[in-house]
Design a protein around this motif. Structure first.
Motif, mmCIF file in Angstrom:
data_model
loop_
_atom_site.group_PDB
_atom_site.id
_atom_site.type_symbol
_atom_site.label_atom_id
_atom_site.label_comp_id
_atom_site.label_asym_id
_atom_site.label_seq_id
_atom_site.Cartn_x
_atom_site.Cartn_y
_atom_site.Cartn_z
ATOM 1 N N ALA A 197 1.084 -0.782 0.483
ATOM 2 C CA ALA A 197 0.091 -0.406 -0.239
ATOM 3 C C ALA A 197 0.990 1.452 -0.267
ATOM 4 O O ALA A 197 0.875 2.053 -0.494
ATOM 5 C CB ALA A 197 -0.609 -0.036 1.410
ATOM 6 N N LEU A 198 1.932 1.187 0.781
ATOM 7 C CA LEU A 198 2.862 2.554 1.350
ATOM 8 C C LEU A 198 3.451 2.583 -0.574
ATOM 9 O O LEU A 198 4.142 3.736 -1.223
ATOM 10 C CB LEU A 198 3.539 1.949 1.844
ATOM 11 C CG LEU A 198 3.374 2.315 3.108
ATOM 12 C CD1 LEU A 198 4.209 1.869 4.182
ATOM 13 C CD2 LEU A 198 3.046 3.469 3.690
ATOM 14 N N ALA A 199 3.793 1.784 -1.137
ATOM 15 C CA ALA A 199 4.337 1.992 -2.694
ATOM 16 C C ALA A 199 3.720 2.147 -3.633
ATOM 17 O O ALA A 199 3.234 2.519 -4.507
ATOM 18 C CB ALA A 199 4.939 0.090 -3.047
ATOM 19 N N CYS A 200 1.905 2.102 -3.483
ATOM 20 C CA CYS A 200 1.529 2.317 -3.983
ATOM 21 C C CYS A 200 0.777 3.713 -4.311
ATOM 22 O O CYS A 200 1.331 4.225 -4.645
ATOM 23 C CB CYS A 200 -0.017 1.206 -4.314
ATOM 24 S SG CYS A 200 -0.631 0.183 -4.662
ATOM 25 N N LEU A 201 1.095 3.783 -2.835
ATOM 26 C CA LEU A 201 1.034 5.529 -2.257
ATOM 27 C C LEU A 201 1.812 6.304 -2.945
ATOM 28 O O LEU A 201 1.429 7.142 -3.130
ATOM 29 C CB LEU A 201 1.076 6.032 -1.025
ATOM 30 C CG LEU A 201 1.617 7.017 0.428
ATOM 31 C CD1 LEU A 201 -0.268 7.734 -0.720
ATOM 32 C CD2 LEU A 201 0.770 7.157 1.143
ATOM 33 N N SER A 202 3.703 5.952 -2.408
ATOM 34 C CA SER A 202 4.224 6.479 -3.518
ATOM 35 C C SER A 202 4.458 6.817 -4.870
ATOM 36 O O SER A 202 4.276 8.033 -5.420
ATOM 37 C CB SER A 202 5.323 5.933 -3.548
ATOM 38 O OG SER A 202 6.667 6.610 -4.252
ATOM 39 N N ALA A 203 3.514 5.497 -5.666
ATOM 40 C CA ALA A 203 3.396 5.603 -7.115
ATOM 41 C C ALA A 203 2.017 6.544 -7.483
ATOM 42 O O ALA A 203 2.532 7.522 -8.398
ATOM 43 C CB ALA A 203 2.232 4.556 -7.542
ATOM 44 N N ALA A 204 1.019 6.266 -6.734
ATOM 45 C CA ALA A 204 0.030 7.838 -7.078
ATOM 46 C C ALA A 204 0.173 8.902 -7.035
ATOM 47 O O ALA A 204 0.156 10.090 -7.107
ATOM 48 C CB ALA A 204 -0.959 6.844 -5.933
ATOM 49 N N GLU A 205 1.362 9.239 -5.673
ATOM 50 C CA GLU A 205 1.884 11.130 -5.880
ATOM 51 C C GLU A 205 2.772 11.354 -7.102
ATOM 52 O O GLU A 205 2.690 12.664 -7.255
ATOM 53 C CB GLU A 205 3.038 10.681 -4.058
ATOM 54 C CG GLU A 205 1.811 10.924 -2.565
ATOM 55 C CD GLU A 205 2.850 10.958 -1.463
ATOM 56 O OE1 GLU A 205 2.335 10.517 -0.164
ATOM 57 O OE2 GLU A 205 3.913 10.460 -1.640
ATOM 58 N N GLN A 206 3.362 9.888 -7.042
ATOM 59 C CA GLN A 206 4.068 10.567 -8.678
ATOM 60 C C GLN A 206 3.220 10.514 -9.819
ATOM 61 O O GLN A 206 4.046 10.844 -11.143
ATOM 62 C CB GLN A 206 5.229 9.238 -8.529
ATOM 63 C CG GLN A 206 6.195 10.133 -7.518
ATOM 64 C CD GLN A 206 7.063 8.535 -7.595
ATOM 65 O OE1 GLN A 206 7.795 8.191 -8.653
ATOM 66 N NE2 GLN A 206 7.176 8.257 -6.162
ATOM 67 N N GLY A 207 1.838 10.716 -9.834
ATOM 68 C CA GLY A 207 1.373 10.554 -11.183
ATOM 69 C C GLY A 207 1.145 8.811 -12.077
ATOM 70 O O GLY A 207 0.767 9.208 -12.946
ATOM 71 N N LYS A 208 1.921 8.369 -11.208
ATOM 72 C CA LYS A 208 2.408 7.322 -11.754
ATOM 73 C C LYS A 208 1.141 5.493 -11.533
ATOM 74 O O LYS A 208 0.034 5.415 -11.011
ATOM 75 C CB LYS A 208 3.267 6.192 -11.238
ATOM 76 C CG LYS A 208 4.381 6.997 -11.327
ATOM 77 C CD LYS A 208 6.100 6.334 -11.204
ATOM 78 C CE LYS A 208 6.834 6.899 -11.504
ATOM 79 N NZ LYS A 208 8.487 6.105 -10.815
ATOM 80 N N LYS A 209 1.028 4.999 -13.360
ATOM 81 C CA LYS A 209 -0.519 4.187 -12.949
ATOM 82 C C LYS A 209 0.389 2.735 -12.369
ATOM 83 O O LYS A 209 1.101 2.185 -13.399
ATOM 84 C CB LYS A 209 -1.081 4.374 -14.601
ATOM 85 C CG LYS A 209 -2.041 5.251 -14.048
ATOM 86 C CD LYS A 209 -2.763 5.426 -15.568
ATOM 87 C CE LYS A 209 -3.397 6.861 -15.123
ATOM 88 N NZ LYS A 209 -4.895 6.819 -16.914
ATOM 89 N N ASP A 210 0.224 2.046 -11.778
ATOM 90 C CA ASP A 210 0.472 1.232 -12.157
ATOM 91 C C ASP A 210 -0.507 -0.004 -11.563
ATOM 92 O O ASP A 210 -0.664 0.145 -10.587
ATOM 93 C CB ASP A 210 1.565 1.064 -10.336
ATOM 94 C CG ASP A 210 2.124 -0.671 -10.274
ATOM 95 O OD1 ASP A 210 2.024 -1.402 -10.502
ATOM 96 O OD2 ASP A 210 2.962 -0.831 -9.500
ATOM 97 N N PRO A 211 -0.004 -1.377 -12.329
ATOM 98 C CA PRO A 211 -1.101 -2.216 -12.751
ATOM 99 C C PRO A 211 -1.518 -2.620 -11.397
ATOM 100 O O PRO A 211 -2.668 -3.644 -10.678
ATOM 101 C CB PRO A 211 -0.928 -3.312 -13.532
ATOM 102 C CG PRO A 211 0.321 -2.364 -14.565
ATOM 103 C CD PRO A 211 0.599 -1.616 -13.353
ATOM 104 N N VAL A 212 -0.186 -3.191 -10.319
ATOM 105 C CA VAL A 212 -0.100 -4.065 -9.500
ATOM 106 C C VAL A 212 -1.432 -3.364 -8.447
ATOM 107 O O VAL A 212 -1.501 -4.128 -8.021
ATOM 108 C CB VAL A 212 0.520 -3.946 -9.010
ATOM 109 C CG1 VAL A 212 1.235 -4.678 -7.244
ATOM 110 C CG2 VAL A 212 1.807 -4.560 -9.484
#
Length: 265
Positions: A170-185
């Protein structure tokens, strides 16, 4: 505590084909409905149907009220039925404090009071939501709770063994969202409770996981699990006159039947 028998469950699952298409009214859950102030923040609330008691649904960890889209309309044919989004989930405002069971229980109390949702209440919770439902029923505010339906319930003495790994994810997905990245995971995971998903709800779920506010709330619930378990452990006592049914499966038909069983009593 009453447990749903396997034979009864088998009969109910045989009728599950009724949910083969997205339920009528599902689109209403894809966006904001009534925003209710719970103390400087607003939570999204949606109710359908008429009658008493009022059935209130509590979603699983990191999930929004739309998960009940296949169950809500069926229960709404019988009585008033309400779903809501916890802080940071769905269309509710972001969290401003730790997402613990006790805080969620307090928010639910204010939501029902300020949203003018009258009791008595039957509270239906799945997974982590079942812990919130029980805490709400046990901590004084439960005077108006006449029934609980606990679906595949998480227990305070048997927390998920993989919670640390789930928090890291969840923290990794938070980091991705803060950077505007879309991660299928980081896609919003499917659940059997809501049956088929229409395009409006699918789009809302896809948009949800792009928001840092969602992942902060999700991570907070995971990070607070031990605290939440202690809070429920402290509150634990006999349910008394509250009728409790445990449903081990997340099949919509089985959940609806369990709710009807509580209402019949």
């Amino acid at each position: 505590m009453i447990k749903f028998t396997l034979s009864a469950l088998a009969l109910l699952l045989a009728s599950a084909s009724v949910y083969a298409a997205p339920p009528a009214g599902q689109d209403a859950l894809a966006g904001p409905q009534i925003k209710v102030d719970v103390g400087g923040r607003k939570l999204n609330l949606y109710c359908t149907g008429k009658g008493a008691p009022t059935v209130v649904f509590e979603a699983d960890l990191g999930r929004a009220g739309w998960d009940w889209s296949a169950v809500l309309p069926e229960v709404g044919k019988r009585t008033r039925a309400c779903v809501y989004d916890r802080g940071g989930m769905g269309s509710s405002d972001p969290i401003i404090r730790a997402s613990t069971v006790a805080n969620a229980s307090k928010d639910l109390n204010f939501l029902l009071k300020n949203g003018h949702v009258d009791g008595p209440f039957v509270v239906v919770g799945t997974g982590y939501g079942a812990m919130i439902a029980q805490h709400f029923a046990l901590r004084g505010r439960g005077n108006n709770v006449t029934g609980l339906v606990l679906v595949n319930a998480m227990h305070e003495d048997a927390l998920p063994a993989d919670r640390s790994a789930r928090l890291d994810a969840a923290l990794a997905c938070l980091s991705a969202a803060e950077q505007g990245k879309k991660d299928p995971v980081c896609a919003y995971p499917a659940t059997g409770i809501n049956g088929e998903i229409g395009p409006a709800l699918a789009a809302a779920q896809a948009n949800q996981v792009l928001k840092p506010t969602y992942w902060r709330a999700h991570a907070s619930e995971l990070d607070s699990l031990e605290t939440s378990a202690n809070q429920l452990r402290t509150a634990r006592k006999p349910f008394g006159d509250i009728k409790v049914i445990e449903v081990p499966q997340t099949e919509p038909a089985a959940i609806v039947a369990a709710v009807m069983q509580v209402l019949d009593k």
